[in-house]
Each structure stands twice: as C-alpha cells, then as structure tokens.
Design a protein around this motif. Structure first.
Motif, mmCIF file in Angstrom:
data_model
loop_
_atom_site.group_PDB
_atom_site.id
_atom_site.type_symbol
_atom_site.label_atom_id
_atom_site.label_comp_id
_atom_site.label_asym_id
_atom_site.label_seq_id
_atom_site.Cartn_x
_atom_site.Cartn_y
_atom_site.Cartn_z
ATOM 1 N N SER A 85 -8.966 -0.443 -10.446
ATOM 2 C CA SER A 85 -7.537 -0.757 -10.424
ATOM 3 C C SER A 85 -7.243 -1.904 -9.469
ATOM 4 O O SER A 85 -6.219 -2.579 -9.606
ATOM 5 C CB SER A 85 -6.720 0.475 -10.015
ATOM 6 O OG SER A 85 -6.851 1.507 -10.977
ATOM 7 N N GLY A 86 -8.112 -2.135 -8.491
ATOM 8 C CA GLY A 86 -7.897 -3.224 -7.549
ATOM 9 C C GLY A 86 -8.419 -4.561 -8.023
ATOM 10 O O GLY A 86 -7.920 -5.611 -7.614
ATOM 11 N N ASN A 88 -2.445 -4.604 -3.108
ATOM 12 C CA ASN A 88 -2.730 -4.068 -4.440
ATOM 13 C C ASN A 88 -4.225 -3.871 -4.667
ATOM 14 O O ASN A 88 -4.632 -3.047 -5.497
ATOM 15 C CB ASN A 88 -2.167 -5.004 -5.510
ATOM 16 C CG ASN A 88 -0.664 -4.869 -5.664
ATOM 17 O OD1 ASN A 88 -0.102 -3.801 -5.415
ATOM 18 N ND2 ASN A 88 -0.003 -5.941 -6.053
ATOM 19 N N VAL A 89 -5.063 -4.649 -3.968
ATOM 20 C CA VAL A 89 -6.514 -4.492 -4.077
ATOM 21 C C VAL A 89 -6.988 -3.337 -3.204
ATOM 22 O O VAL A 89 -7.752 -2.463 -3.647
ATOM 23 C CB VAL A 89 -7.242 -5.792 -3.681
ATOM 24 C CG1 VAL A 89 -8.749 -5.558 -3.612
ATOM 25 C CG2 VAL A 89 -6.927 -6.909 -4.663
ATOM 26 N N CYS A 149 -5.299 -0.783 -1.678
ATOM 27 C CA CYS A 149 -4.756 0.562 -1.858
ATOM 28 C C CYS A 149 -5.537 1.376 -2.887
ATOM 29 O O CYS A 149 -5.974 2.491 -2.588
ATOM 30 C CB CYS A 149 -3.276 0.497 -2.230
ATOM 31 S SG CYS A 149 -2.515 2.132 -2.397
ATOM 32 N N PRO A 150 -5.757 0.860 -4.103
ATOM 33 C CA PRO A 150 -6.567 1.641 -5.052
ATOM 34 C C PRO A 150 -7.993 1.861 -4.557
ATOM 35 O O PRO A 150 -8.561 2.946 -4.744
ATOM 36 C CB PRO A 150 -6.544 0.781 -6.330
ATOM 37 C CG PRO A 150 -5.343 -0.082 -6.198
ATOM 38 C CD PRO A 150 -5.215 -0.368 -4.736
ATOM 39 N N LEU A 151 -8.577 0.835 -3.925
ATOM 40 C CA LEU A 151 -9.958 0.956 -3.459
ATOM 41 C C LEU A 151 -10.091 2.037 -2.385
ATOM 42 O O LEU A 151 -10.933 2.943 -2.491
ATOM 43 C CB LEU A 151 -10.432 -0.390 -2.918
ATOM 44 C CG LEU A 151 -11.838 -0.423 -2.293
ATOM 45 C CD1 LEU A 151 -12.882 -0.046 -3.329
ATOM 46 C CD2 LEU A 151 -12.131 -1.789 -1.704
ATOM 47 N N THR A 175 0.828 -1.211 0.000
ATOM 48 C CA THR A 175 0.000 0.000 0.000
ATOM 49 C C THR A 175 0.861 1.259 0.000
ATOM 50 O O THR A 175 0.555 2.228 -0.705
ATOM 51 C CB THR A 175 -0.944 0.020 1.214
ATOM 52 O OG1 THR A 175 -0.189 -0.124 2.423
ATOM 53 C CG2 THR A 175 -1.971 -1.084 1.131
ATOM 54 N N TYR A 214 -5.997 -7.389 -9.408
ATOM 55 C CA TYR A 214 -5.163 -8.084 -8.428
ATOM 56 C C TYR A 214 -5.982 -9.087 -7.623
ATOM 57 O O TYR A 214 -5.451 -10.111 -7.183
ATOM 58 C CB TYR A 214 -4.492 -7.069 -7.515
ATOM 59 C CG TYR A 214 -3.696 -6.061 -8.299
ATOM 60 C CD1 TYR A 214 -2.510 -6.427 -8.926
ATOM 61 C CD2 TYR A 214 -4.152 -4.757 -8.459
ATOM 62 C CE1 TYR A 214 -1.800 -5.515 -9.681
ATOM 63 C CE2 TYR A 214 -3.447 -3.832 -9.208
ATOM 64 C CZ TYR A 214 -2.274 -4.221 -9.821
ATOM 65 O OH TYR A 214 -1.578 -3.320 -10.577
#
Length: 533
Positions: A335-336, A211-212, A214-216, A54, A339
């Motif tokens: 974006s998440g 990776n899921v 952080c964008p969320l 993150t 991943y």
C-alpha cells in the motif's frame, strides 16, 4: 530611606549580572545553532505533514484487523473470489483474535469518511487563526489535539463503539484542518522567494512520505496477530514527540525567534516581501470568482482528482487485504509503494514540464492540460486494468503503482494553475477549491462501502468504474474551460471590467465611492423633492 536605597542598589546590582548572563546564553545559542532557522522550520514542517498523514490514514490499515473476518465453507460461494489459505475443510475460522467488531462495508466506509467532515470545516478557520495568532500555535495545538485523539482511539472505541469512533474521527479532522493554511502563512514569512521551490518540495513531500511509512510501519506493527491498538499508540506518540520539538525549535516569524542569527534575520527582513502593499486590504472578489468558468473548471477537476486519490488512500489497503488476500504485512508494504512512485514521478514530471516550457516546446496552457490529463486518464485506465487482472496479485499491484506514479503529474498541471490565473488571490481560491474537493473524502469511502457490501472482486470492479468515470469526465471539463492567463478580477485596476459585467464594483475603494455616489444621488433627490414642495 537609606535602607531602601541600599536595597534598590543591591537589586540593580543583582539584575545586571543576570541580564548579562541571559545575553551570554543567547549569544552562545545563536553561535552554536549554525543551521539556518528557515531550514529547521522546513524540516520540522515536513515531519509535521508526515504526522498529519500517518494519523489520517492509520485507521485505513488498522480497520482490516479490527473487523471480524469469518470464513464459512458451505455458505455463500463466490466463484470470482481469490484463493486463500485461511479456510480449511468444512469449518469456520476467525482470522484474528483482536478483530472483535462486526462492521459491514457500509459502516466501514462511513467511519473512514468521518475524518473529512471535520477537515472540511476548519480550513477557513485555520486561515483566520494563523493570521491573528501566528502559525506556531495554530498548527502546533491542532496537531497536538489530533495526536491525543489518536492515542484515545482504542479506549473511545471500546467504550462507545462505532458512534464514538466516528465523532473522534471528525475531531481529528478538525485538528488537522488548519495545518495547510498555517504552513502556507509561515512559508510566506520564513522562505525567501528564490528558495521556495526546494523548500516547498521538502515540506509537502512529507505527505507522500507519510502515505509510504504509515502502511509499511502499520503492517509491521500488526504482523503476527498483534493488537491493532498499537498502530494508534505508535503514531499518536510520534506526533506528541514532534509537538515538543516544534514548540522549542519553531516560531511564527523570524523577528520573534530568540535564537536566529543576526545575519539570517537581516537577510529575511530584506528579501521576504510583506503584505503591506497598497492593495492588501482589498476584499476577495467572490462574486467575480464564483462567476468565472475557469474557477469552476479548477474546482471540478480537483474534485475528480481527489476522488481518485482518496479512493486509493482510503480503500487500497482494504482491497489488498479483502480481495487480493495479501497478509497484513504485505498489505502495509504494497500500500505504500504507489505513494513512493507518486513522489518520484512528481519530481520527474515537474522537471520535464519546466524544461519544455523554458525551451518553448509547448505553452503554459498546453502543459497544464497535458499533465492534468496524464494525472487523470493514466490512473483511470490503470485501476480498471487492475480490477480486470483478477487474482493476479502482482499484475494488480503493478497497475496500482503505475496509476499513482502517473498521478504525480498533477503537481505540474492543475495544482499550480491557481497561481497562473490568480496570483493575488491564490490563497482564497485554493481554500475554496480544497474545501469543496475535501467532501469527496466523505462521499467516496461511503459510496464504495455501499457498492461493495460483500467486498467481492466484481463489486470492487463497479467501484473502480465509478472512479474511472469521475476522473475522465472532470478532466474533460478542465480541458475545455481552463485558462492560464491572469484573470481580470485578480487585478481589476490593471485589467478593468469586462464589457458584460453588470454587477457593480469589486474593489474596496470603488465600492466606497459607489456607495457615496448613491448616497449623494439620494440626498439630491430628497432636496429636489423638498424644493418642489
């Protein structure tokens, strides 16, 4: 004298109850903490890697709201641009009041790559520190420094601009570099051999969870035109909280843990194999490793894989926001999703691979080549299809999700090929490969910034074709030169030297014997010379 004796006697009397009290507290803690400490370690390590990712990718989302996006009608017209509702009439609109930086695509790519300069420099150092001082503090202090740097990002950026931000990103990468070597070392101490599969899945699954999430979460934090600084404050604070729990709950080795139960400690000391075996002091046979075609096949294939992975991690949020014109909330969510697909598919491919090898449907080598090819060719084709789907947002995101799902086959292919060919030197070989492939995280964002100066659909299509070429060409090299049998240099005492090897011994005791033999020959030669005179 009598008073001194009385004083000593009183002190002994006071110490006795205190020691009994400490033992009582320790026994109480051991009885109350019924969860095995190795599971606590794995859970905390999973959250640690989650924080690693993150903090690593937080800038990738935040930068979309940091850069001033100005739309002017009547200026440059891009016939391939996707429709946007931000431009009305014939006026200029600044989309976000907090977007105050005029960075072109080249500068953005340079800033995004800064992390990997530092990350590549401290992996070997991390391996040394963890073996000397233990994994608890090596990992803990590294992530503590990264969390502090993350919290300081808004202040540093406003004071020093992009130059200071780049330096800060390098320092963040240096802080995270020792994480993987440190966790690998701690796993070798804490996790019994029969449990390493499930613990590895739990621990390293934290990366994809990061990776899921952080964008969320970044999309939620930035929605409604909020300040981009909240992203760095949130993830930096999260890592600080993790550090406190890590220091309290985790220890480098079971024998140093004060709250571990006697049953678990005895079990771990019995089943966990230490490194005091007879060959543990052998030096790493670098001159043989670097001359092995299999080594270079693995290194090249990892470079190709990381090029594709870092392209997605670093630039998918920018593509979604700048080209497809998703709003920041949707950008974070979408974006998440790739991943999440990668995480699920990695378990699926792993199960299928193990089943097929066990049933004899294909050999180990065929399996490694098959799943590596799926992880390279699948994403390569899908990102090209995404770029040619134009402004069809749904189609483009479906292709991106499928591409990352197929990349999950990587964990059943070349990712574990290192253990096939060099079980004795897997750590050193992995460090070499990871350090080399990390440089793609430096080159890829910078090159994409050069290829997409206006961030248009056509320019991004060129960048995706470069990614396609990297994935396909490196996979071809892997298929031609990879092996799955243990290499001779991994255990030269067992396999001996190949007939064409002419570079001397690579085993420590053989090197010593060879040096002594050379010295004896020199002495005999000198003695013969003296006698002849």
């Amino acid at each position: 004298m009598a008073s001194r004796r009385a004083s000593f006697s009183n002190s002994q009397t006071n110490i006795g109850p205190k020691m009994e009290s400490d033992k009582g507290i320790l026994s109480t803690l051991q009885a109350c903490c019924i969860i095995p400490k190795r599971y606590i370690f794995s859970i905390m390590a999973m959250f640690g890697i989650l924080n690693v990712f993150t903090m690593r990718v937080s800038l990738n989302i935040a930068i979309t709201q940091m850069v001033r996006h100005v739309k002017t009608v009547g200026g440059h017209f891009d016939p391939d641009a996707c429709p946007s509702d931000d431009v009305e009439g014939n006026r200029t609109i600044v989309l976000n009041p907090h977007a105050v930086f005029d960075w072109d695509e080249r500068t953005q790519g340079h800033l995004l790559s800064g992390f990997y300069y530092g990350y590549a420099t401290t992996q070997f150092l991390g391996g040394y520190l963890v073996e000397r001082y233990g994994g608890k503090w090596t990992i803990g202090l590294g992530l503590l420094s990264t969390s502090i740097f993350t919290l300081l990002t808004p202040v540093v950026l406003k004071v020093g601009g992009e130059t200071w931000l780049f330096i800060l990103r390098v320092l963040q990468g240096m802080g995270e570099g020792p994480t993987m070597p440190g966790l690998t070392f701690m796993m070798s101490r804490w996790i019994p051999p029969e449990e390493r599969g499930i613990h590895s899945a739990l621990i390293f699954g934290g990366g994809q969870m990061g990776n899921v999430l952080c964008p969320l979460l970044s999309g939620i934090l930035l929605s409604g035109g909020r300040d981009w600084a909240y992203v760095f404050y949130f993830f930096g604070s999260s890592a600080l909280i993790w550090f406190v729990f890590w220091i309290i709950l985790c220890y480098s080795e079971p024998n140093t843990h004060p709250f571990i139960s006697k049953a678990e400690l005895n079990h771990l000391n019995k089943v966990v194999i230490r490194s005091e075996h007879k060959h543990c002091k052998d030096t790493v046979p670098w001159k043989a490793i670097l001359r092995s075609p299999t080594t270079w096949a693995l290194l090249v294939s990892h470079v190709g894989h990381d090029w594709g992975l870092y392209t997605m991690i670093t630039d998918l949020p920018k593509y979604s926001y700048d080209v497809l014109k998703f709003n920041i909330t949707d950008t974070g969510l979408l974006s998440g999703l790739p991943y999440a697909a990668m995480t699920l598919c990695s378990f699926l491919f792993g199960y299928i691979s193990d089943l097929c090898i066990e049933k004899g449907y294909h050999s180990v080598k065929t399996g490694r080549i098959l799943y590596t090819t799926i992880a390279a060719a699948g994403p390569a084709i899908c990102i090209i299809l995404a770029s040619y789907s134009g402004c069809d947002r749904n189609a483009a995101m479906i292709y991106f999700i499928i591409s990352m799902g197929l990349m999950g086959a990587y964990y059943s292919g070349m990712k574990i090929n290192t253990l096939d060919i060099a079980p004795n030197f897997a750590g050193s070989l992995t460090s070499l490969i990871n350090t080399s492939s990390t440089f793609t995280g430096i080159i890829s964002p910078f090159l994409i910034g050069l290829l997409t100066p206006d961030s248009t659909l056509v320019q991004w299509r060129t960048a995706f074709w470069v990614c396609f070429a990297m994935l396909m060409s490196t996979n071809l090299i892997y298929c031609l030169f990879t092996e799955t049998e243990q290499q001779w240099w991994d255990d030269v005492r067992k396999f001996g030297y190949p007939e064409d090897w002419k570079l001397g011994p690579i085993v420590k005791d053989e090197i010593k014997n060879s040096e002594e033999e050379q010295l004896n020959k020199y002495r005999d030669k000198e003695l013969d010379s003296i006698i002849s005179k």
